[in-house]
Design an enzyme around this catalytic site. Structure first.
Site, PDB file in Angstrom:
ATOM      1  N   ASN A 146       0.821  -1.209   0.000  1.00 41.05           N
ATOM      2  CA  ASN A 146       0.000   0.000   0.000  1.00 41.05           C
ATOM      3  C   ASN A 146       0.855   1.260   0.000  1.00 41.05           C
ATOM      4  O   ASN A 146       1.086   1.865  -1.043  1.00 41.05           O
ATOM      5  CB  ASN A 146      -0.957  -0.003   1.201  1.00 41.05           C
ATOM      6  CG  ASN A 146      -2.151   0.907   0.995  1.00 41.05           C
ATOM      7  OD1 ASN A 146      -2.043   1.981   0.422  1.00 41.05           O
ATOM      8  ND2 ASN A 146      -3.321   0.473   1.459  1.00 41.05           N
ATOM      9  N   ASP A 147       1.367   1.648   1.159  1.00 42.72           N
ATOM     10  CA  ASP A 147       2.126   2.899   1.249  1.00 42.72           C
ATOM     11  C   ASP A 147       3.359   2.906   0.354  1.00 42.72           C
ATOM     12  O   ASP A 147       3.759   3.954  -0.155  1.00 42.72           O
ATOM     13  CB  ASP A 147       2.556   3.149   2.696  1.00 42.72           C
ATOM     14  CG  ASP A 147       1.368   3.404   3.614  1.00 42.72           C
ATOM     15  OD1 ASP A 147       0.377   3.979   3.143  1.00 42.72           O
ATOM     16  OD2 ASP A 147       1.438   3.013   4.786  1.00 42.72           O
ATOM     17  N   THR A 148       3.971   1.741   0.149  1.00 43.15           N
ATOM     18  CA  THR A 148       5.224   1.663  -0.613  1.00 43.15           C
ATOM     19  C   THR A 148       5.021   1.851  -2.109  1.00 43.15           C
ATOM     20  O   THR A 148       5.992   1.916  -2.861  1.00 43.15           O
ATOM     21  CB  THR A 148       5.922   0.311  -0.372  1.00 43.15           C
ATOM     22  OG1 THR A 148       5.017  -0.758  -0.711  1.00 43.15           O
ATOM     23  CG2 THR A 148       6.344   0.170   1.082  1.00 43.15           C
ATOM     24  N   SER A 178       0.087   4.043   7.269  1.00 42.92           N
ATOM     25  CA  SER A 178       0.244   5.480   7.508  1.00 42.92           C
ATOM     26  C   SER A 178      -1.090   6.192   7.670  1.00 42.92           C
ATOM     27  O   SER A 178      -1.132   7.345   8.087  1.00 42.92           O
ATOM     28  CB  SER A 178       1.012   6.118   6.345  1.00 42.92           C
ATOM     29  OG  SER A 178       0.236   6.063   5.165  1.00 42.92           O
TER      30      SER A 178
END
Length: 473
Positions: free
Chosen positions: A394-396, A435
């Site tokens: 997701n965040d990456t 996050s």
């Protein structure tokens, strides 16, 4: 032969094995043998420890036999627990096990410090300073690692913060340092309740340090506590004059410190920001409205489209580990390769919940090392890819980190998945990453969402591709 000579020689051999084993662990190809080599070094160090006990007291005072028996019992319990837990642990629970082992190492160092300080055995400025520092760091690593384990294992949900938290933590740390300084100043001759308070406050500080930190930062925190454990072990090795402990501790401490800094850099954050910030708390508020919509697609259709692509890049994340889909994923990859599709894996430095988590997961499934690439080595290839498929990340892969200055993750290096001609995102639902930031990739024009459990999605893709060959394979 002089027993001390044997002890010194054995410690040198153990040290060389530790260093050589660590060197071999730097490559996935030689990592397994590196673990064996380092383990052999530990066997040498443990065996010679019994000779060390006998050499310290060659006349065998009455308590010596008792000490050896206790050491053997402790060794048997440790070996039994480690063997049992190591054999049964799931790949998804590997970060939790690493956190526990970190904590046990820190606890062992703190125990050595406790013996030296409670027994008033440590004397001299240097020895006392090392004993006190090792005690603080080891106790913090023990309790902090246990909190990290509980968070990763789902036994503690969310974070724990309150107004004035940093002031309270600062006061606790100052009290610990004051007691430690008083102990050193008085050559270790301080009341036992004061020493007990020293260790209790150190354990409390470890809890207070780890509780406010969110799940997104757990990989960095685990590396940091690993460094703490190494330092504590090295300090206590100096206290008891054990060269193998000193070298092993310093090697682990330095490696853990470097890894912590590298991972923090990969998140575009400082270690102090990880420890003292409220990351993700205002993610949604500061992000602004995202244009576009999430467009679902059937897993079979996505699989068939990849079958006719020229180049496919796969970006795995923790969701792949949760679904235990790595074996089915590799089965699908082999189908694509048989059809002439070029397939590569792209690994973000903080993918998963610990350093190297995705590499180990893919290696377990038998994925060849030569198609697994680190972020810096493959990022420029996404614009050449016909398809990029994100599985459980997701965040990456959030392009907001590159384009949206108001985003809390702005500046964090990401995989350039959005630059592929077509992107498929395999995801259970529409939730956000650790996050707390909405992922702009999911709303992009070239992105389609494949909803469902990753393993079931892979099965559907495999069946769809096989159906093109009339049920072959």
């Amino acid at each position: 032969m002089n027993p001390q000579l044997i002890i010194d020689a054995a410690f040198i051999v153990a040290t060389l094995l530790f260093i050589y084993g660590l060197k071999r662990m730097s490559s996935p190809v030689t990592a397994r043998s590196g673990i064996v080599v380092a383990g052999l070094g530990m066997v040498v160090a443990v065996i010679v420890a019994f000779l060390y006990i006998a050499d310290v007291n060659p006349k065998a005072e009455p308590h010596l036999t008792t000490n050896i028996v206790l050491a053997v019992v402790a060794l048997a319990l440790g070996l039994g627990w480690a063997w049992w837990s190591g054999k049964k642990v799931e790949m998804t629970a590997m970060p939790q096990m690493v956190a526990l082992y970190n904590g046990m190492g820190g606890g062992a160092a703190a125990a050595i410090a406790a013996i030296e300080l409670f027994g008033h055995k440590a004397h001299g400025l240097e020895i006392l300073i090392m004993a006190v520092l090792g005690g603080i760091i080891g106790a913090v690593s023990l309790s902090g690692s246990l909190i990290a384990w509980a968070k990763l294992d789902g036994k503690i949900d969310g974070t724990w913060r309150f107004p004035g938290l940093q002031a309270v933590n600062g006061l606790i740390l100052l009290t610990i340092l004051a007691i430690g300084g008083w102990t050193v100043f008085n050559d270790g001759q301080v009341p036992m309740p004061l020493i007990a308070g020293f260790f209790v406050l150190s354990l409390v500080y470890g809890v207070m340090m780890a509780m406010p930190i969110g799940g997104a930062d757990m990989p960095v925190v685990i590396s940091l506590f690993n460094a703490f454990t190494g330092l504590a072990v090295g300090f206590e090795g100096y206290v008891i004059g054990n060269a193998a402990l000193m070298v092993a501790g310093m090697v682990v401490g330095s490696a853990g410190t470097l890894l912590t800094l590298l991972m923090a850099k990969a998140m575009n954050r400082s270690v102090s920001n990880v420890l003292f910030s409220n990351f993700g708390a205002a993610g949604a508020e500061g992000q602004g409205e995202i244009k576009g919509s999430m467009k679902p697609i059937d897993a079979g259709d996505a699989g068939i489209n990849m079958r006719y692509a020229s180049k496919v890049i796969i970006a795995p994340g923790y969701g792949l580990a949760v679904a235990q889909a790595q074996h089915k994923l590799y089965e699908f990859v082999k189908l694509l390769q048989d059809a002439g599709v070029e397939v590569k894996f792209a690994i973000h430095p903080v993918a998963g919940r610990m350093p190297g988590h995705m590499n180990v997961l893919l290696a377990e499934a038998g994925v060849p090392y030569d198609i697994i690439y680190d972020m810096d080595d493959i990022n420029n290839e996404f614009k050449e890819a016909d398809v990029a498929i994100v599985i459980g990340a997701n965040d990456t892969v959030n392009p907001a980190a590159r384009t949206n200055k108001s985003s809390p993750i702005y500046g964090m290096p990401i995989l350039n998945v959005d630059q592929a001609k077509q992107v498929y995102v395999v995801k259970r639902g529409q939730g956000k990453g650790y996050s707390g930031v909405e992922n702009e990739l999911f709303f992009a024009d070239n992105t389609n969402m494949v909803y469902g459990d990753a393993q079931k999605v892979m099965v559907a893709m495999i069946q769809a591709v096989k159906s093109l060959e009339g049920g072959g394979h």
